[in-house]
Design a protein around this motif. Structure first.
Motif, short mmCIF file in Angstrom:
data_model
loop_
_atom_site.label_atom_id
_atom_site.label_comp_id
_atom_site.label_asym_id
_atom_site.label_seq_id
_atom_site.Cartn_x
_atom_site.Cartn_y
_atom_site.Cartn_z
N ASN A 1 32.64 44.40 38.27
CA ASN A 1 34.19 44.46 37.96
C ASN A 1 34.33 44.35 36.38
O ASN A 1 33.77 43.30 35.64
N ARG B 1 40.12 42.90 33.47
CA ARG B 1 40.47 41.56 33.19
C ARG B 1 41.27 41.03 34.14
O ARG B 1 41.90 39.88 34.12
N THR B 2 41.37 41.57 35.52
CA THR B 2 42.15 41.17 36.59
C THR B 2 41.18 41.37 37.68
O THR B 2 40.32 42.08 37.81
N ARG B 3 41.68 41.11 38.97
CA ARG B 3 40.98 41.25 40.12
C ARG B 3 41.29 42.79 40.61
O ARG B 3 42.36 43.27 40.25
N THR B 4 40.29 43.47 41.31
CA THR B 4 40.31 44.68 41.80
C THR B 4 41.03 44.65 42.88
O THR B 4 41.14 43.78 43.66
N LYS C 1 36.85 39.66 41.67
CA LYS C 1 37.70 38.58 40.72
C LYS C 1 37.11 39.33 39.19
O LYS C 1 36.21 39.92 39.19
N LYS C 2 37.80 38.88 38.23
CA LYS C 2 37.64 39.14 36.85
C LYS C 2 36.16 38.86 36.40
O LYS C 2 35.86 37.68 36.79
#
Length: 189
Positions: A78, A81-84, A129-130
Motif C-alpha cells: 500500500n 496514506r490511508t487504508r485501501t 492499512k497505510k
C-alpha cells in the motif's frame, strides 16, 4: 471505487492504477525495473510508481523442473496514506500446470476468500492499512510432461466490495481489462 491494475510497463511489478487513469484509458506509469538473481535462481523486479496506491511485486525462478511444485512470492504494498479498499488478486498459468494454489503465511490474519482451480487461483483480500503489505505464495504443480516455458500471470484490482464476493464474479467483471504482470521460467527435465 473499483480500480484496475494498469498495463505493465515493467516486467514484474505494476501499480494498481488510480481511478482517473483507468477512466481515461492511460496505462499506469512505472519507472525502471531492476532484476536480480539470488542463489536459489530466483528473479525479482520492482517498479516505482509515485501515483500508484498499491503495487504488486512477484519473485519467480528462472528455471523449474517438470513434475515439481514451483513457488512464486507475491507482495502487495500500500503506497497510500490511508487504508485501501478490498483487493482482488488473480494468478493464472495458461498451460503446463496441473494445480494452482495461493498460500498465506502462518500467523497472519488475512482471512482471504480464494478459489483454487487447475490453472488459476483467485482471491479477495481485505484492504491494506497505510504503509503495510501482504506477502503470500502462489504455488503451481508443473506437469510431468511439460516442456518449453512456464508462463505465470498476476493481476487484479482494488475493489469496493464485500470480502464474501465470489472472486470468479470479479474476474468476469474485469475480464480482459486487467493488466497482467507476466513471469517466464524455463522448464527443465
Amino acid at each position: 471505487m473499483r480500480t484496475l491494475i494498469g498495463k505493465p510497463t515493467a516486467l514484474l511489478a505494476v501499480p494498481l492504477a488510480a481511478g482517473a487513469l483507468v477512466a481515461s484509458g492511460a496505462p499506469a506509469s512505472a519507472a525502471s525495473a531492476a532484476t536480480t538473481a539470488t542463489t536459489a535462481t530466483t528473479a525479482s523486479a520492482s517498479s516505482k510508481a509515485a501515483s500508484a496506491p498499491v503495487r504488486i511485486q512477484v519473485s519467480f525462478p528462472y528455471s523449474v523442473r517438470a513434475g515439481r511444485v514451483v513457488s512464486f512470492k507475491v507482495t502487495l504494498v500500500n503506497k497510500l496514506r490511508t487504508r485501501t479498499d478490498e483487493i482482488f488478486l488473480a494468478v493464472k498459468f495458461p498451460k503446463n500446470v496441473t494445480k494452482t494454489r495461493i498460500y498465506v503465511p502462518r500467523g497472519t490474519n488475512y482471512h482471504e476468500q480464494c478459489t483454487r482451480e487447475r490453472t488459476r487461483a483467485l482471491c479477495v483480500l481485505p484492504g491494506l492499512k497505510k504503509g503495510k503489505s501482504y506477502t503470500f505464495w502462489a504455488k503451481a504443480q508443473v506437469s510431468g510432461s511439460a516442456r518449453g516455458k512456464l508462463y505465470g500471470y498476476f493481476g487484479g484490482a482494488v475493489v469496493d466490495t464485500s470480502l464474501n464476493t465470489d472472486p470468479k464474479e470479479l474476474l468476469s467483471e474485469f475480464g480482459d481489462s486487467i493488466g497482467w504482470v507476466k513471469s517466464k521460467s524455463t522448464i527443465t527435465r
